[in-house]
Design an enzyme around this catalytic site. Structure first.
Site, PDB file in Angstrom:
ATOM      1  N   ASP A  14       0.863  -1.121   0.088  1.00 44.68           N
ATOM      2  CA  ASP A  14       0.175  -0.065  -0.079  1.00 44.68           C
ATOM      3  C   ASP A  14       0.873   1.245  -0.139  1.00 44.68           C
ATOM      4  OD1 ASP A  14      -2.262   1.455  -0.174  1.00 44.68           O
ATOM      5  OD2 ASP A  14      -2.533   1.494   2.201  1.00 44.68           O
ATOM      6  N   GLY A  15       0.240   2.244  -0.690  1.00 46.30           N
ATOM      7  CA  GLY A  15       1.115   3.757  -0.283  1.00 46.30           C
ATOM      8  C   GLY A  15       1.750   4.203  -1.414  1.00 46.30           C
ATOM      9  N   ARG A  18       0.384   7.752  -2.460  1.00 46.52           N
ATOM     10  CA  ARG A  18       0.674   8.564  -1.263  1.00 46.52           C
ATOM     11  C   ARG A  18       2.469   9.117  -1.371  1.00 46.52           C
ATOM     12  NH1 ARG A  18      -1.720   5.855   3.424  1.00 46.52           N
ATOM     13  NH2 ARG A  18      -2.094   4.381   1.947  1.00 46.52           N
ATOM     14  N   HIS A  31       3.132   3.744  -8.989  1.00 43.66           N
ATOM     15  CA  HIS A  31       3.007   2.357  -9.194  1.00 43.66           C
ATOM     16  C   HIS A  31       4.076   1.794  -9.816  1.00 43.66           C
ATOM     17  CE1 HIS A  31      -0.966   2.728  -7.598  1.00 43.66           C
ATOM     18  NE2 HIS A  31      -1.795   3.085  -8.721  1.00 43.66           N
ATOM     19  N   LEU A 125      10.846 -20.536  -5.249  1.00 43.96           N
ATOM     20  CA  LEU A 125       9.908 -19.770  -4.398  1.00 43.96           C
ATOM     21  C   LEU A 125       8.539 -19.886  -5.092  1.00 43.96           C
ATOM     22  CD1 LEU A 125       9.121 -17.108  -2.404  1.00 43.96           C
ATOM     23  CD2 LEU A 125      10.029 -15.790  -3.912  1.00 43.96           C
TER      24      LEU A 125
END
Ligand code: FPP
Length: 242
Positions: A14-15, A18, A31, A125
């Site tokens: 998130d963020g 901002r 992004h 992974l």
């Protein structure tokens, strides 16, 4: 004894917006910076010997964002797959997606299916992107699948256990996350892996996702190491990924 490295780490990234505003940049540039962190954290997870990394990239609710931003995010994902497919294979990663993939453009669905197929037999992974994902919907979908099995007579209602539900989620083949990380300070789960994180340790950092470097990731892992995991019991169960 410290907890071992978690097998499964889930991250709410998130963020981006901002962070971009703070730098005087456009949201979409946030992004783009976010994708670079995805690349860095995937590499770090691999090197740390984490087995599963699950990233909340796009929620079912995110479709409400302006069309241009949604298109930009989808384009980024598509470009990420084009750019990263060789590296994912070379590094023995499995690429996986959870969510309502039918909501995505058909070309993107095809690309996702191809990358999933070529990486399917890898043993390293497992990188899972949650796309058009809603945990509540995932649980409802699991209930529908279970109801169908009971209607067919394949399962008695009394035979339905927690495991039955787990096995009917998108994450059926994965252990539950031991660690859930959220960037940018918000203290909420935002409809992410609600069932699977029942006993996960939560780590919330003030850093915006584009600031979540490998060092920040290592801090989260270090913090996890020292957590007392009690699973409802009275004494800590340290040194366990139970
Ligand atoms: C949250 O920032 C982030 C997202 C909605 C998407 C996460 C996407 C990426 C990290 C890039 C995409 C990754 C790939 C591999 C395609 P926000 O926009 O909600 O930030 P804000 O809360 O500050 O507005």
């Amino acid at each position: 004894m410290p907890n071992p490295i978690p097998r499964h780490v889930a991250i709410i990234m998130d963020g981006n917006g901002r962070w971009a505003r703070k730098q005087g940049l456009l949201r979409v540039q946030g992004h783009e910076a976010g994708v670079r962190r995805v690349e860095e954290i995937v590499r770090a997870a691999q090197e740390k010997g984490i087995r599963y990394l699950t990233l909340y990239a796009f929620s079912k609710e995110n479709w409400r964002r302006p069309k241009e931003e949604v298109e930009f995010l989808m384009g980024l994902l598509s470009a990420y797959l084009d750019k990263k497919i060789d590296a994912l294979i070379k590094h023995n990663c499995v690429f996986n997606v959870i969510g309502e993939i039918g909501d995505l453009a058909e070309t993107l669905q095809k690309k996702i299916a191809e990358v999933m197929e070529v990486s399917r037999k890898n043993t390293g992974l497992v990188v899972t992107f949650a796309l058009s994902y809603s945990s509540r919907r995932e649980i409802v979908r699991a209930c529908q699948k279970i109801a169908e099995q009971t209607l067919r007579g394949a399962l008695q209602p009394s035979e339905i256990t927690e495991e039955t539900l787990s096995k009917n989620l998108y994450t059926a083949d994965m252990p539950d996350p031991e660690l859930l990380i959220r960037t940018s300070g918000e203290m909420r789960i935002s409809n992410f892996l609600l069932w699977q994180i029942s006993y996960a340790e939560l780590y919330v950092t003030q850093k915006f996702w584009p600031e979540f470097t490998r060092d920040e990731f290592e801090k989260a892992l270090e913090d996890y190491k020292g957590r007392e995991r009690r699973f409802g019991d009275t004494c800590p169960v340290r040194g366990s990924n139970r």
